[in-house]
Design a protein around this motif. Structure first.
Motif, PDB file in Angstrom:
ATOM      1  N   ASN A   1       0.927  -1.213  -0.102  1.00 18.87           N
ATOM      2  CA  ASN A   1      -0.100   0.073  -0.051  1.00 18.87           C
ATOM      3  C   ASN A   1       0.956   1.304  -0.202  1.00 18.87           C
ATOM      4  OD1 ASN A   1      -2.663   1.383   0.273  1.00 18.87           O
ATOM      5  ND2 ASN A   1      -1.658   1.986   2.124  1.00 18.87           N
ATOM      6  N   VAL A   2       1.981   1.266   0.752  1.00 17.78           N
ATOM      7  CA  VAL A   2       2.939   2.417   0.580  1.00 17.78           C
ATOM      8  C   VAL A   2       3.564   2.554  -0.470  1.00 17.78           C
ATOM      9  CG1 VAL A   2       5.201   3.391   1.922  1.00 17.78           C
ATOM     10  CG2 VAL A   2       3.293   2.270   3.234  1.00 17.78           C
ATOM     11  N   GLN A   3       3.819   1.514  -1.356  1.00 14.40           N
ATOM     12  CA  GLN A   3       4.269   1.713  -2.617  1.00 14.40           C
ATOM     13  C   GLN A   3       3.329   1.839  -3.831  1.00 14.40           C
ATOM     14  OE1 GLN A   3       7.599   1.835  -2.865  1.00 14.40           O
ATOM     15  NE2 GLN A   3       7.751   1.302  -0.505  1.00 14.40           N
ATOM     16  N   LEU A   4       1.954   1.868  -3.255  1.00 14.71           N
ATOM     17  CA  LEU A   4       0.635   2.030  -4.383  1.00 14.71           C
ATOM     18  C   LEU A   4       1.080   0.865  -5.270  1.00 14.71           C
ATOM     19  CD1 LEU A   4       1.181   6.051  -4.897  1.00 14.71           C
ATOM     20  CD2 LEU A   4      -0.113   4.668  -3.334  1.00 14.71           C
ATOM     21  N   ASP A   5       1.245  -0.363  -4.757  1.00 13.67           N
ATOM     22  CA  ASP A   5       1.211  -1.662  -5.576  1.00 13.67           C
ATOM     23  C   ASP A   5       0.169  -2.428  -5.241  1.00 13.67           C
ATOM     24  OD1 ASP A   5       3.205  -0.911  -7.578  1.00 13.67           O
ATOM     25  OD2 ASP A   5       5.009  -1.502  -6.099  1.00 13.67           O
ATOM     26  N   TYR A   6      -1.022  -2.380  -5.719  1.00 14.35           N
ATOM     27  CA  TYR A   6      -2.094  -2.942  -5.385  1.00 14.35           C
ATOM     28  C   TYR A   6      -2.154  -4.663  -5.934  1.00 14.35           C
ATOM     29  CZ  TYR A   6      -3.210   1.310  -3.314  1.00 14.35           C
ATOM     30  OH  TYR A   6      -3.244   2.701  -2.541  1.00 14.35           O
TER      31      TYR A   6
ATOM     32  N   ASP B   1       9.851  17.943   5.021  1.00  7.54           N
ATOM     33  CA  ASP B   1      10.187  18.534   3.837  1.00  7.54           C
ATOM     34  C   ASP B   1      11.753  18.823   3.585  1.00  7.54           C
ATOM     35  OD1 ASP B   1       7.512  18.781   3.092  1.00  7.54           O
ATOM     36  OD2 ASP B   1       7.049  20.488   4.139  1.00  7.54           O
ATOM     37  N   GLY B   2      12.239  19.416   2.465  1.00  5.99           N
ATOM     38  CA  GLY B   2      13.389  19.707   2.426  1.00  5.99           C
ATOM     39  C   GLY B   2      14.315  18.737   1.974  1.00  5.99           C
ATOM     40  N   PRO B   3      15.722  18.552   2.441  1.00  4.29           N
ATOM     41  CA  PRO B   3      16.763  17.428   1.877  1.00  4.29           C
ATOM     42  C   PRO B   3      16.325  16.290   2.691  1.00  4.29           C
ATOM     43  CG  PRO B   3      17.711  19.515   2.700  1.00  4.29           C
ATOM     44  CD  PRO B   3      16.291  19.763   2.914  1.00  4.29           C
ATOM     45  N   LEU B   4      15.601  16.312   3.873  1.00  2.00           N
ATOM     46  CA  LEU B   4      15.179  15.017   4.327  1.00  2.00           C
ATOM     47  C   LEU B   4      14.328  14.137   3.594  1.00  2.00           C
ATOM     48  CD1 LEU B   4      14.886  15.406   8.140  1.00  2.00           C
ATOM     49  CD2 LEU B   4      16.639  14.095   7.017  1.00  2.00           C
ATOM     50  N   ARG B   5      13.397  14.800   2.792  1.00  2.00           N
ATOM     51  CA  ARG B   5      12.363  13.998   1.943  1.00  2.00           C
ATOM     52  C   ARG B   5      13.120  13.110   0.941  1.00  2.00           C
ATOM     53  NH1 ARG B   5       7.209  14.132   1.224  1.00  2.00           N
ATOM     54  NH2 ARG B   5       6.952  16.189   2.530  1.00  2.00           N
ATOM     55  N   GLU B   6      14.309  13.664   0.496  1.00  2.00           N
ATOM     56  CA  GLU B   6      15.127  13.081  -0.675  1.00  2.00           C
ATOM     57  C   GLU B   6      15.751  11.559  -0.038  1.00  2.00           C
ATOM     58  OE1 GLU B   6      17.914  15.298  -2.792  1.00  2.00           O
ATOM     59  OE2 GLU B   6      16.566  17.159  -2.749  1.00  2.00           O
ATOM     60  N   THR B   7      15.662  11.583   1.330  1.00  2.00           N
ATOM     61  CA  THR B   7      16.408  10.245   1.702  1.00  2.00           C
ATOM     62  C   THR B   7      15.263   9.260   1.881  1.00  2.00           C
ATOM     63  OG1 THR B   7      15.790  10.841   4.109  1.00  2.00           O
ATOM     64  CG2 THR B   7      18.033  11.556   3.208  1.00  2.00           C
ATOM     65  N   ALA B   8      14.032   9.343   1.344  1.00  2.00           N
ATOM     66  CA  ALA B   8      12.774   8.510   1.475  1.00  2.00           C
ATOM     67  C   ALA B   8      12.958   7.416   0.339  1.00  2.00           C
ATOM     68  CB  ALA B   8      11.585   9.098   1.894  1.00  2.00           C
ATOM     69  N   LEU B   9      14.008   6.746   0.203  1.00  2.00           N
ATOM     70  CA  LEU B   9      14.048   6.088  -1.093  1.00  2.00           C
ATOM     71  C   LEU B   9      13.131   5.063  -1.253  1.00  2.00           C
ATOM     72  CD1 LEU B   9      18.012   5.811  -1.169  1.00  2.00           C
ATOM     73  CD2 LEU B   9      16.668   7.602  -1.904  1.00  2.00           C
ATOM     74  N   LEU B  10      12.355   4.539  -0.170  1.00  2.00           N
ATOM     75  CA  LEU B  10      11.581   3.410  -0.194  1.00  2.00           C
ATOM     76  C   LEU B  10      10.185   4.007  -0.069  1.00  2.00           C
ATOM     77  CD1 LEU B  10      13.227   0.949   2.361  1.00  2.00           C
ATOM     78  CD2 LEU B  10      13.455   1.073  -0.008  1.00  2.00           C
ATOM     79  N   ALA B  11      10.170   5.174  -0.311  1.00  2.00           N
ATOM     80  CA  ALA B  11       8.546   5.779  -0.053  1.00  2.00           C
ATOM     81  C   ALA B  11       8.440   6.311  -1.719  1.00  2.00           C
ATOM     82  CB  ALA B  11       8.525   6.975   0.847  1.00  2.00           C
ATOM     83  N   PRO B  12       6.911   6.032  -1.970  1.00  2.00           N
ATOM     84  CA  PRO B  12       6.572   6.515  -3.518  1.00  2.00           C
ATOM     85  C   PRO B  12       6.728   7.907  -3.496  1.00  2.00           C
ATOM     86  CG  PRO B  12       4.703   5.812  -2.606  1.00  2.00           C
ATOM     87  CD  PRO B  12       5.974   5.534  -1.497  1.00  2.00           C
ATOM     88  N   HIS B  13       6.612   8.754  -2.343  1.00  2.00           N
ATOM     89  CA  HIS B  13       6.577  10.381  -2.486  1.00  2.00           C
ATOM     90  C   HIS B  13       7.771  10.908  -1.989  1.00  2.00           C
ATOM     91  CE1 HIS B  13       2.455  10.101  -3.410  1.00  2.00           C
ATOM     92  NE2 HIS B  13       2.132   9.133  -2.439  1.00  2.00           N
ATOM     93  N   GLY B  14       8.880   9.805  -1.819  1.00  2.00           N
ATOM     94  CA  GLY B  14      10.242  10.516  -1.546  1.00  2.00           C
ATOM     95  C   GLY B  14      10.673  11.198  -2.691  1.00  2.00           C
TER      96      GLY B  14
ATOM     97  N   ALA C   1      -1.695  15.190   5.135  1.00  4.36           N
ATOM     98  CA  ALA C   1      -0.959  13.668   5.571  1.00  4.36           C
ATOM     99  C   ALA C   1      -1.781  12.471   5.056  1.00  4.36           C
ATOM    100  CB  ALA C   1      -1.107  13.535   7.190  1.00  4.36           C
ATOM    101  N   CYS C   2      -1.029  11.685   4.326  1.00  2.00           N
ATOM    102  CA  CYS C   2      -1.635  10.784   3.753  1.00  2.00           C
ATOM    103  C   CYS C   2      -1.696   9.355   4.427  1.00  2.00           C
ATOM    104  CB  CYS C   2      -1.176  10.605   2.225  1.00  2.00           C
ATOM    105  SG  CYS C   2      -2.374   9.675   0.865  1.00  2.00           S
ATOM    106  N   VAL C   3      -2.784   8.287   4.156  1.00  2.00           N
ATOM    107  CA  VAL C   3      -2.394   7.045   4.953  1.00  2.00           C
ATOM    108  C   VAL C   3      -1.325   6.231   4.495  1.00  2.00           C
ATOM    109  CG1 VAL C   3      -3.729   5.784   2.945  1.00  2.00           C
ATOM    110  CG2 VAL C   3      -3.950   4.761   5.179  1.00  2.00           C
ATOM    111  N   GLU C   4      -0.782   6.454   3.385  1.00  2.00           N
ATOM    112  CA  GLU C   4       0.851   5.841   3.031  1.00  2.00           C
ATOM    113  C   GLU C   4       1.825   6.139   3.789  1.00  2.00           C
ATOM    114  OE1 GLU C   4      -1.046   7.603   0.443  1.00  2.00           O
ATOM    115  OE2 GLU C   4      -1.799   5.908  -0.614  1.00  2.00           O
ATOM    116  N   GLY C   5       1.643   7.255   4.732  1.00  2.00           N
ATOM    117  CA  GLY C   5       2.587   7.608   5.463  1.00  2.00           C
ATOM    118  C   GLY C   5       3.048   9.022   5.489  1.00  2.00           C
TER     119      GLY C   5
END
Length: 412
Positions: A142-147, A233-246, A309-313
């Motif tokens: 679900n986090v990856q939006l792969d149903y 937000d900012g540079p930290l979001r770019e570290t979210a490699l496993l999140a679809p919204h990284g 804020a979304c259910v995917e985290g």
């Protein structure tokens, strides 16, 4: 060499043992409890008893209880609870896999049951293993939006959570006292119940048990570091490699913050959102009012700084929204000021979950709850819900309906 997995000598790793398993079990005991509590909070955040459109878990019976209507304060509440739920769930994956590996001999042990208590433990273990794998796999997908799984995520994850947690509680009641006793001893003291975990003919060790725990902890730390950034937000979001919204924010300017669904993906055309075509229909108290965007702009406008804020985290920082208060729209159709009821909001989108969403009266009456027309000083972009969208403090992102077409006030 024994060839049957039911033979204790088949499992030769010297790492397996009650102390190693107990450490992992205690970590999971705390972590999964937090996951279950934040999962229940996520369920409550949808106000599932308000309207059937908000709850996609049919025939839930007593399992669908929730203790309170979801509040609007603090405005970052859902951002915190769902961020913890998703990030902690992913972080615990190495611990879960290591725990399953450590007890795999028990899954093949014979006889299947030596006593009633042992039979209950084996049944709870099977449900625990199956439930854990199901919940973690569907959650990650679900986090990856792969149903990839059949059916809707919401009922599958909901019912799976209750089955898993029932087995988890049963297993914890049976095993926690012994796990705590095992942790008090640096040297393992085996009982007859522990023999299934300890190999009678262990192979030569290549790493110590503490080294193995360090390896598991390092894996969890790596997953945490590559997931947690989706809530910042900012540079930290770019570290979210496993999140679809990284990665970097989409675009730039006032509308350059994260979205979930684009206007194109929902079938929203520029023609139907144009000044000439679009009208907001507001109903309630036996009245109907139709307003163009220009007419909405003539009403008193208010501002609020609120996140998405979304259910995917994933979530954003506070964005500056400006528009008409929901409670003022209720006044337009005859409700007294401060007495606004629940509202059913409908979007222009014609397919997909939460095309319709309901909001509780406490959300409608909050002064920060808006039918937003602007964000960060500029008109909404199409992907952020132009010509108008809902924004409510502490509400899940899917309840902040975009491309609003109709609002019906009344008790739901």
């Amino acid at each position: 060499m024994p060839r049957s997995p039911s033979s204790p000598a088949f499992w030769r790793s010297p790492l397996r043992g009650p102390w190693f398993t107990s450490v992992l079990g205690i970590v999971l005991l705390g972590g999964i409890t937090v996951l279950f509590v934040t999962g229940l909070l996520s369920y409550a955040a949808y106000n599932p008893g308000l309207s059937r459109v908000n709850d996609m878990t049919p025939d839930k019976g007593l399992l669908g209880f929730y203790l309170f209507s979801w509040p609007t304060d603090p405005h970052w509440l859902y951002r915190l609870t769902q961020g913890v739920h998703v990030t902690l769930g992913i972080t615990l994956i190495p611990v879960l896999l290591a725990k399953l590996w450590s007890v795999v001999p028990k899954l093949f042990a014979l006889p299947p049951a030596r006593s009633l208590a042992h039979a209950l433990e084996r049944i709870s273990l099977l449900l625990l293993v199956g439930g854990a794998l199901f919940e973690f796999i569907t959650g990650v997908l679900n986090v990856q939006l792969d149903y990839l799984f059949p059916g809707s995520f919401y009922p599958l994850h909901f019912y799976g959570a209750w089955v898993f947690f029932a087995a988890f509680v049963t297993h914890a009641v049976l095993k926690t006292p012994k796990a705590l006793r095992n942790l008090r001893h640096l040297r393992e003291e085996h009982s007859s119940e522990d023999e299934e975990l300890v190999s009678p003919d262990p192979a030569e060790p290549t790493v110590s048990r503490r080294g193995a725990l360090g390896f598991v902890g390092g894996g969890s730390l790596l997953l945490f570091a590559t997931t947690a950034g989706q809530s910042f937000d900012g540079p930290l979001r770019e570290t979210a490699l496993l999140a679809p919204h990284g990665g970097p924010e989409p675009g730039s300017g006032p509308g350059g913050f994260q979205i979930n669904k684009t206007a194109k993906s929902r079938g929203i055309s520029a023609t139907e959102t144009s000044e000439e075509a679009w009208r907001l229909v507001v109903e309630g108290h036996g009245r109907t009012v139709r307003l163009s965007r220009d007419e909405l702009l003539q009403l008193p406008l208010h501002s609020a700084a609120l996140p998405i804020a979304c259910v995917e985290g994933w979530s954003t920082s506070d964005q500056w929204w400006r528009g008409v208060r929901l409670r003022d729209l209720a006044v337009l159709v005859g409700y007294e000021e401060g007495a606004a009821p629940d509202v059913l909001v409908e979007s222009l989108q014609r397919h997909g979950a939460f095309r319709r969403a309901a909001l509780r009266y406490n959300q409608v009456r909050d002064a920060r709850s808006l039918l937003a027309l602007y964000v960060n000083g500029e008109p909404l972009t199409p992907d952020h819900g132009y010509p108008a969208r809902i924004i409510v403090p502490a509400a899940p992102g899917v309840l902040n309906t975009k491309w609003v077409a109709r609002m019906t006030f009344g008790d739901l």
